[in-house]
Motif scaffolding. Sequence first.
Motif, PDB file in Angstrom:
ATOM      1  N   ILE A   1       0.838  -1.202   0.000  1.00  0.00           N
ATOM      2  CA  ILE A   1       0.000   0.000   0.000  1.00  0.00           C
ATOM      3  C   ILE A   1       0.877   1.258   0.000  1.00  0.00           C
TER       4      ILE A   1
ATOM      5  N   ARG B   1       3.927   1.515  -0.964  1.00  0.00           N
ATOM      6  CA  ARG B   1       4.673   1.629  -2.217  1.00  0.00           C
ATOM      7  C   ARG B   1       3.856   2.442  -3.216  1.00  0.00           C
ATOM      8  N   TYR B   2       2.558   2.193  -3.180  1.00  0.00           N
ATOM      9  CA  TYR B   2       1.615   2.918  -4.044  1.00  0.00           C
ATOM     10  C   TYR B   2       1.563   4.395  -3.647  1.00  0.00           C
ATOM     11  N   ILE B   3       1.478   4.646  -2.348  1.00  0.00           N
ATOM     12  CA  ILE B   3       1.429   6.035  -1.875  1.00  0.00           C
ATOM     13  C   ILE B   3       2.705   6.782  -2.249  1.00  0.00           C
TER      14      ILE B   3
ATOM     15  N   SER C   1       4.740   6.164  -4.740  1.00  0.00           N
ATOM     16  CA  SER C   1       5.168   6.080  -6.133  1.00  0.00           C
ATOM     17  C   SER C   1       5.168   7.462  -6.797  1.00  0.00           C
TER      18      SER C   1
ATOM     19  N   ASP D   1       3.620   8.765  -9.293  1.00  0.00           N
ATOM     20  CA  ASP D   1       2.304   9.374  -9.493  1.00  0.00           C
ATOM     21  C   ASP D   1       1.373   9.029  -8.326  1.00  0.00           C
TER      22      ASP D   1
ATOM     23  N   LEU E   1      -0.101   9.126  -4.185  1.00  0.00           N
ATOM     24  CA  LEU E   1      -0.899  10.073  -3.423  1.00  0.00           C
ATOM     25  C   LEU E   1      -0.039  11.142  -2.748  1.00  0.00           C
TER      26      LEU E   1
ATOM     27  N   HIS F   1       0.985  13.709  -5.148  1.00  0.00           N
ATOM     28  CA  HIS F   1      -0.221  14.437  -5.540  1.00  0.00           C
ATOM     29  C   HIS F   1      -0.591  15.473  -4.480  1.00  0.00           C
TER      30      HIS F   1
END
Lengths: 419, 290
Positions: free
Chosen positions: B123, B125-127, B129, B131, B133, B136
Amino acid sequence: MNIKKTVLLIISFCLLIIFLFPLVIMIYTSFIPQGTMTNIVKDYYLNDFEAGYMSVIKRTITPLGNTDYSLVKESPTSTQSLKIESTGERNPGIKMIGATRDLRKVKTFNFWLKVETPNIENGYVRFEDVNGKFQDIPFKLGKTGQWEEIVINKKALDKDELNLKYVTGISVVLNNEEDASNVAFLIDDIKIYNQYPTLMNYVIVWTEDMFGRYIINSIIVSVTVVVANLLFSSMVAYAFARREFKGKNFLFALILATMMIPFQVTTIPIFILMKNLNLLDTYWALILPQLVTPFGIFILKQYIEQLPIEIEQAAVVDGAGPFAVFFRIVMPLSSPALAVMAINTFITTWNDLFMPLILTSSREMRTAQVGLALYQQLTQLQWPYLMSATTIVGLPIMIAFLIFQKQIISGITAGSVKG
Amino acid sequence: MKTKSKYNLTTLAFLLPWIITFIIFSAYPIIYSIAISFTDYSGLNPAMNFVGLKNYTALFKDEIFLKAMKNTLIFVVGTIPFTTIISILLAVLINSKMVKFKGLFKAGFFLPSVMSMVVISTIWRYIYSADGLLNHMLRMFGIEKSTGWLASPNTALLAIMIMDVWAAIGYYTIIFLSGLQSIPEELYESAAIDGASSSDAFFKITLPLIKPTLFFVIAINTIRSFQIFAEIFTMTGGGPLNSTQTIVHYLYITGFRQFKMGYASAMAYILVIIVLIITLIQQRALRSEY
């Protein structure tokens, strides 16, 4: 006073929401068809003919039969569209080629059409897959000489017949039933709308990326380990709690010591042992080292010690042997502690990465954790898939937590008392 | 006499599951790995030559290992104060009489701690990355950052540390809560009568009384942090440029990727020594208090 209380409560709630946000992100992203949470691809153009270079269009669109096309300055929603003209063609049309497209998450396939030739009322869209199979979805046309939007629903497609993962060509074809010598029509805004929210990520990850298999492996290993611990760890705990033997304190200290020693020190010899026994890459390799855990012994010993001994003594007077006492009296009385031990052992086994990583090698034997960790190393990252996989691996534990919250928490506090 | 030996046999039967698994999966591996740490055993073929302390001396010349040691130490020293302080404060907040819905908060803050490190790492890793969160959100505040947090050697370890604090807090909050609940209410009441402020009560009553819990938490958290593996394996694989290489991850790489099992065993023993030292310090600290 009351205001202070309310403010404190609101602050706590905000903290909690921020705190749990990553988990919300995980679940939310798993329902996105494409893109990321901050950039969801709900629809995309296959072609809108705005950047009108014929050389580019020639590479992605082929005319069907004796047909030619050109760009014209006319469009229902923007400025340019493609005009298709054919002579003596029964089925004039165009075919979109080039990249293979994954249509599994598509809701509808849309395009705008304006037919200039009279008496043409029908057409169809042909989807071709990588195996050369195809399926035609018919559509009806309205008045001649007017722009109208044609919507092809994905439901019309037979996913058993067609491989929707690799669609190589999509054609838009008209039926020139009256055999008009010249047919002309305009096409624009060829667009794909994705399902949003979609469950397809789960379906794909579960079936194609073997997460179903990983979950089954994890269940087999975790449940076996839990059952073994229910029996074996409680037997050992009973001996430590109720029976007298030489070196009892020393042996118990030894059990506590094994809890403290970093398990990595034992992994290499266990790996070599399993290799020599030919058990690498089997369930046995994952189960055998966990049959009796210090944690299980510890929790149960503490619990059995505080049970009233009189019941056991009465049973002995009645002629019950030690095993009867253990199985018929101590085990049932210890069920709260057994529950604590079982759920905590389950979670620890389910969540472990290191041991299953080194003790398995084939894809079929991976546990959920190993599967998830390696999935992201081997494939190109697509967050919606990855987050669905993460949810699949994490959700059982979240559900277990919601049900067995009390037992899980008491397992942690019981483990900490010894400090 | 006969009954006595029968009694002992029964005891043995009860203990047998542990005795067998202890010998095979604890005692024997612990001794065996000392033995192979003095050899050049590869794990692939049975050839084994005694090399003395060479593995150990080589470790301290191995730049990647030293880097891994340094990273692990940074990780431990950088996360534990934050995890400890935040979880004490959270425990005090949840325990305070002012807060309702205690069960909800307890469960909510604890939830990440039951999730596996692989799930949590994925999770985050996604945050983290490019692009993701985090970038952003930074963009909304006008900070442009186009690279991923785990892709740069300067930020990767820090990013993993922040994640770890988040993931660990709940667990220690629960332990502190049980410590707090054992403090008798009367102490606070009499302190309030004497005119003590709430911060006085925290520093003069709460903190001294939960000191054993505090020592315990710091010790187990230190031991756990020295063993971090899953987050590194999932998020960075030790990279970029070994900036997130840790002891256990390097042990995995040398032992199971490069098949230098003698060398990896030596590394495991250095970890054992570190853990032993921490345990001794904790025991000493506890004893000097009481």
